[in-house]
Motif scaffolding. Structure first.
Motif, short mmCIF file in Angstrom:
data_model
loop_
_atom_site.label_atom_id
_atom_site.label_comp_id
_atom_site.label_asym_id
_atom_site.label_seq_id
_atom_site.Cartn_x
_atom_site.Cartn_y
_atom_site.Cartn_z
N UNK A 21 0.82 -1.22 0.00
CA UNK A 21 0.00 0.00 0.00
C UNK A 21 0.85 1.26 0.00
N UNK A 22 1.93 1.25 0.78
CA UNK A 22 2.82 2.41 0.82
C UNK A 22 3.49 2.62 -0.53
N UNK A 23 3.89 1.53 -1.18
CA UNK A 23 4.50 1.65 -2.51
C UNK A 23 3.52 2.25 -3.51
N UNK A 24 2.26 1.81 -3.47
CA UNK A 24 1.25 2.38 -4.37
C UNK A 24 1.06 3.87 -4.09
N UNK A 25 1.04 4.26 -2.80
CA UNK A 25 0.91 5.68 -2.45
C UNK A 25 2.12 6.48 -2.93
N UNK A 26 3.31 5.92 -2.79
CA UNK A 26 4.52 6.61 -3.25
C UNK A 26 4.51 6.79 -4.77
N UNK A 27 4.12 5.74 -5.49
CA UNK A 27 4.06 5.82 -6.95
C UNK A 27 3.04 6.85 -7.41
N UNK A 28 1.97 7.04 -6.63
CA UNK A 28 0.92 8.02 -6.96
C UNK A 28 1.30 9.43 -6.49
N UNK A 29 2.43 9.55 -5.81
CA UNK A 29 2.89 10.86 -5.36
C UNK A 29 2.27 11.32 -4.05
N UNK A 30 1.62 10.41 -3.34
CA UNK A 30 0.98 10.80 -2.08
C UNK A 30 1.81 10.46 -0.85
N UNK A 31 2.84 9.63 -1.00
CA UNK A 31 3.77 9.33 0.09
C UNK A 31 5.11 9.95 -0.31
N UNK A 32 5.55 10.92 0.45
CA UNK A 32 6.71 11.71 0.03
C UNK A 32 7.97 11.42 0.82
N UNK A 33 7.88 10.61 1.85
CA UNK A 33 9.08 10.28 2.62
C UNK A 33 8.79 9.28 3.70
N UNK A 34 9.86 8.70 4.23
CA UNK A 34 9.73 7.70 5.29
C UNK A 34 10.83 7.90 6.33
N UNK A 35 10.48 7.65 7.57
CA UNK A 35 11.44 7.47 8.66
C UNK A 35 11.07 6.11 9.23
N UNK A 36 11.99 5.16 9.21
CA UNK A 36 11.60 3.79 9.51
C UNK A 36 12.63 3.04 10.35
N UNK A 37 12.14 2.00 10.99
CA UNK A 37 12.96 0.98 11.64
C UNK A 37 12.44 -0.35 11.12
N UNK A 38 13.30 -1.15 10.56
CA UNK A 38 12.93 -2.47 10.06
C UNK A 38 13.38 -3.52 11.07
N UNK A 39 12.45 -4.36 11.49
CA UNK A 39 12.74 -5.42 12.44
C UNK A 39 13.17 -6.65 11.65
N UNK A 40 14.36 -7.16 11.94
CA UNK A 40 14.94 -8.27 11.20
C UNK A 40 15.10 -9.49 12.11
N UNK A 41 15.39 -10.65 11.51
CA UNK A 41 15.57 -11.85 12.34
C UNK A 41 16.69 -11.69 13.37
N UNK A 42 16.62 -12.50 14.40
CA UNK A 42 17.64 -12.58 15.45
C UNK A 42 17.79 -11.28 16.24
N UNK A 43 16.72 -10.51 16.35
CA UNK A 43 16.75 -9.29 17.15
C UNK A 43 17.50 -8.14 16.51
N UNK A 44 17.82 -8.26 15.24
CA UNK A 44 18.52 -7.18 14.54
C UNK A 44 17.51 -6.19 13.99
N UNK A 45 17.98 -5.00 13.66
CA UNK A 45 17.12 -3.98 13.07
C UNK A 45 17.95 -3.03 12.23
#
Length: 80
Positions: A21-45
């Motif tokens: 959904x976020x990708x579709x919003x970005x492609x349509x020009x409605x999502x202009x930026x992100x600040x994110x934390x990605x949770x990865x396996x083994x407690x990594x991020x």
């Protein structure tokens, strides 16, 4: 203080759905930026910013403070 246990999860359909959904919003020009934390396996991020969040760090900090407050509320509800 409680010990924190790292729980291993498999693929998350909720995550895929949200990112699609976020990708579709970005492609349509409605999502202009992100600040994110990605949770990865083994407690990594990983963390990062892009778009408006990288160019306007004060705006990103404000948004992240709102997210922080929501996460604190969620965490407190877990211990009740």
């Amino acid at each position: 203080m409680q010990n924190v246990k790292v729980v291993s999860f498999g693929a998350s359909s909720e995550t895929v759905r949200m990112l699609s959904g976020m990708l579709a919003e970005a492609k349509a020009g409605r999502l202009m930026g992100l600040a994110y934390v990605s949770m990865l396996p083994c407690g990594r991020w990983e963390m990062g910013t892009c778009g408006v969040a990288a160019k306007e760090p004060v705006m990103a900090l404000g948004a992240l403070q709102c997210l922080k407050a929501e996460l604190i509320e969620d965490a407190l509800n877990l211990v009740e």
